[in-house]
Write a protein that holds these residues in place. Structure first.
Motif, PDB file in Angstrom:
ATOM      1  N   GLY A   1       0.754  -1.219  -0.044  1.00 36.82           N
ATOM      2  CA  GLY A   1       0.042  -0.033   0.037  1.00 36.82           C
ATOM      3  C   GLY A   1       0.807   1.296   0.060  1.00 36.82           C
ATOM      4  O   GLY A   1       0.235   2.241   0.645  1.00 36.82           O
ATOM      5  N   ASP A   2       2.006   0.978  -0.679  1.00 35.89           N
ATOM      6  CA  ASP A   2       2.827   2.499  -0.685  1.00 35.89           C
ATOM      7  C   ASP A   2       2.805   3.127  -2.187  1.00 35.89           C
ATOM      8  O   ASP A   2       3.458   4.159  -2.341  1.00 35.89           O
ATOM      9  N   GLY A   3       1.733   2.781  -2.899  1.00 36.70           N
ATOM     10  CA  GLY A   3       1.663   3.351  -4.278  1.00 36.70           C
ATOM     11  C   GLY A   3       2.703   3.095  -5.290  1.00 36.70           C
ATOM     12  O   GLY A   3       2.564   3.453  -6.490  1.00 36.70           O
ATOM     13  N   GLU A   4       3.590   2.414  -4.946  1.00 36.81           N
ATOM     14  CA  GLU A   4       4.638   1.830  -5.858  1.00 36.81           C
ATOM     15  C   GLU A   4       4.965   0.469  -6.138  1.00 36.81           C
ATOM     16  O   GLU A   4       5.175  -0.159  -7.154  1.00 36.81           O
ATOM     17  N   THR A   5       4.711  -0.424  -4.794  1.00 36.05           N
ATOM     18  CA  THR A   5       4.690  -1.860  -4.860  1.00 36.05           C
ATOM     19  C   THR A   5       3.641  -2.444  -5.504  1.00 36.05           C
ATOM     20  O   THR A   5       2.477  -1.874  -5.309  1.00 36.05           O
ATOM     21  N   ASP A   6       3.714  -3.380  -6.490  1.00 38.26           N
ATOM     22  CA  ASP A   6       2.793  -4.042  -7.269  1.00 38.26           C
ATOM     23  C   ASP A   6       1.957  -5.104  -6.234  1.00 38.26           C
ATOM     24  O   ASP A   6       2.566  -6.002  -5.859  1.00 38.26           O
ATOM     25  N   ASP A   7       0.961  -4.779  -5.603  1.00 39.11           N
ATOM     26  CA  ASP A   7       0.087  -5.369  -4.774  1.00 39.11           C
ATOM     27  C   ASP A   7      -0.896  -6.630  -5.291  1.00 39.11           C
ATOM     28  O   ASP A   7      -1.877  -7.046  -4.722  1.00 39.11           O
ATOM     29  N   THR A   8      -1.098  -6.642  -6.728  1.00 35.08           N
ATOM     30  CA  THR A   8      -1.766  -7.482  -7.650  1.00 35.08           C
ATOM     31  C   THR A   8      -1.977  -9.067  -6.905  1.00 35.08           C
ATOM     32  O   THR A   8      -3.051  -9.255  -6.416  1.00 35.08           O
ATOM     33  N   ALA A   9      -0.980  -9.448  -6.880  1.00 37.02           N
ATOM     34  CA  ALA A   9      -1.111 -11.043  -6.328  1.00 37.02           C
ATOM     35  C   ALA A   9      -1.174 -11.067  -5.081  1.00 37.02           C
ATOM     36  O   ALA A   9      -2.079 -11.922  -4.592  1.00 37.02           O
ATOM     37  N   ALA A  10      -0.595 -10.276  -4.105  1.00 37.94           N
ATOM     38  CA  ALA A  10      -1.174 -10.390  -2.814  1.00 37.94           C
ATOM     39  C   ALA A  10      -2.804 -10.133  -2.717  1.00 37.94           C
ATOM     40  O   ALA A  10      -3.127 -11.014  -1.979  1.00 37.94           O
ATOM     41  N   LEU A  11      -3.299  -9.225  -3.255  1.00 35.46           N
ATOM     42  CA  LEU A  11      -4.777  -8.870  -3.116  1.00 35.46           C
ATOM     43  C   LEU A  11      -5.697  -9.941  -3.940  1.00 35.46           C
ATOM     44  O   LEU A  11      -6.901 -10.149  -3.316  1.00 35.46           O
ATOM     45  N   GLN A  12      -5.160 -10.460  -4.859  1.00 33.42           N
ATOM     46  CA  GLN A  12      -5.922 -11.323  -5.524  1.00 33.42           C
ATOM     47  C   GLN A  12      -5.665 -12.666  -4.652  1.00 33.42           C
ATOM     48  O   GLN A  12      -7.139 -13.264  -4.687  1.00 33.42           O
ATOM     49  N   ASP A  13      -4.816 -12.930  -4.242  1.00 29.54           N
ATOM     50  CA  ASP A  13      -5.002 -14.174  -3.262  1.00 29.54           C
ATOM     51  C   ASP A  13      -5.767 -13.963  -1.878  1.00 29.54           C
ATOM     52  O   ASP A  13      -6.539 -14.639  -1.492  1.00 29.54           O
TER      53      ASP A  13
END
Length: 357
Positions: A80-92
């Protein structure tokens, strides 16, 4: 920390520690607990088996905090820092939260993704949090394939960062219940095929390129207290394109300039809105639709049957005032007066004035 006050950031281990601490405070305050009973309870609280039971109970009672998922889940925390790709984490987490009947909690932050598939029923709850589509993404921010309930988030399609504009929420199958949400920066804010009944309320649609909402399909939606503060600098076509039936839009408002306010191709829809800067207020090619819209130059547009009833009414008009109606019934239980330098009444049918002497 006050007695029995929960910590601000709750995790499974912290809640377990809180429970043990609360018990110890309680036994310290109650003097008539026999020592052997207290020793037995203390031993049980330190036991691994009871710890697992309590941990499971707490897990079932708590939402899924996307930054602090339970350690035993094996989930990767979102950053949640606006730079890191959180796609995989949130999809899981979407799959995990559905399997464990948990809402997903988004603490303050900007969660950058390349697009999420809501393919199972999901609940999002945000606290000063933004879900943002990464630049040059090839899919919408959220693709809805099941039911989504969302509140307290900003959903940002990052229109300026895309090579090809994407929808913020694209509905392939399912319905939505959205409140206290800002949906912004997409080709359209919400677009697709509704299957069930959907709701959006107390929310903002802003900076979209084509449509605020474009809905079709066998479902319907209710929109209440929806505001459009602004649209994209070029290309915005309509606040809403309604190609489904039995929708209700109430207290919709926008000061934004746009080509067309509402395009209605479905049937039996009802709209009340204030859109003074739409070039064309409404295009209605459906049947049975009713609308009351304040449009350009503060003109009021009506379609369908309606009743106006006042205890007392006073209207003051600076300039010209024109009403063109088919059938019009006005009822005043009190005093009704209208005066002007020039008053023009131009009915298309008979106008009746009833008096009692």
């Amino acid at each position: 920390m006050a007695f029995f006050e929960f910590p601000h950031t709750r995790t499974y281990d912290s809640d377990l520690a809180w429970l043990i601490r609360a018990y110890k405070i309680l036994t310290g305050k109650v003097n008539n607990i026999e020592q052997t009973i207290e020793d037995t309870i203390n031993d049980a609280l330190q036991g691994e088996e009871l710890k697992q039971i309590i941990t499971q109970m707490i897990a079932e009672a708590l939402p899924l905090n996307v930054k602090y998922p339970p350690a035993e889940s094996g989930l990767t925390p979102a950053v949640g820092d606006g730079e890191t790709d959180d796609t995989a984490a949130l999809q899981d987490m979407i799959a995990y939260a559905n399997a464990n009947n948990m809402p997903m909690i988004f603490p303050a932050g900007v969660y950058r993704v390349t697009g999420l598939d809501v393919n199972v029923d999901t609940v999002f709850q945000g606290f000063d949090a933004t879900l943002m589509l990464a630049p040059v993404s090839a899919k919408p921010l959220i693709t809805l394939k099941a039911d989504l309930a969302s509140s307290g988030l900003t959903l940002n399609g990052n229109l300026g960062g895309q090579t090809t504009a994407q929808n913020v929420i694209n509905i392939e199958n399912g319905s939505f219940a959205i409140t206290n949400t800002t949906i912004m920066g997409g080709k359209s804010c919400i677009e697709g095929t509704l299957v069930g009944d959907s709701i959006i309320g107390d929310s903002y649609l802003r900076n979209f390129q084509e449509y605020g909402i474009h809905a079709e399909g066998s479902g319907s939606f209710t929109a209440s207290n929806v505001v459009v503060p602004s649209v994209a600098s070029s290309g915005a076509m309509r606040f809403m394109l309604i190609d489904c039936d039995n929708c209700t839009i109430s207290n919709f408002s926008s000061q934004a300039a746009i080509t067309t306010g509402f395009e209605i191709t479905g049937d039996n829809n009802a709209i009340s809105a204030n859109i003074p800067n739409a070039e064309t207020t409404v295009n209605d090619s459906g049947t049975g639709n009713t609308w009351t819209i304040t449009g350009k130059d503060e003109k009021r547009y009506f379609e369908g049957s309606g009743t106006l009833s006042y205890q007392n009414l006073q209207e003051t008009v600076e300039g010209d005032y024109t009403q063109t109606v088919g059938d019009f019934d006005g009822t005043a239980t009190g005093h009704y007066s209208f005066s002007g330098e020039d008053v023009i009444i131009n009915p298309t049918k008979t106008i009746k004035i009833k008096t009692t002497v």
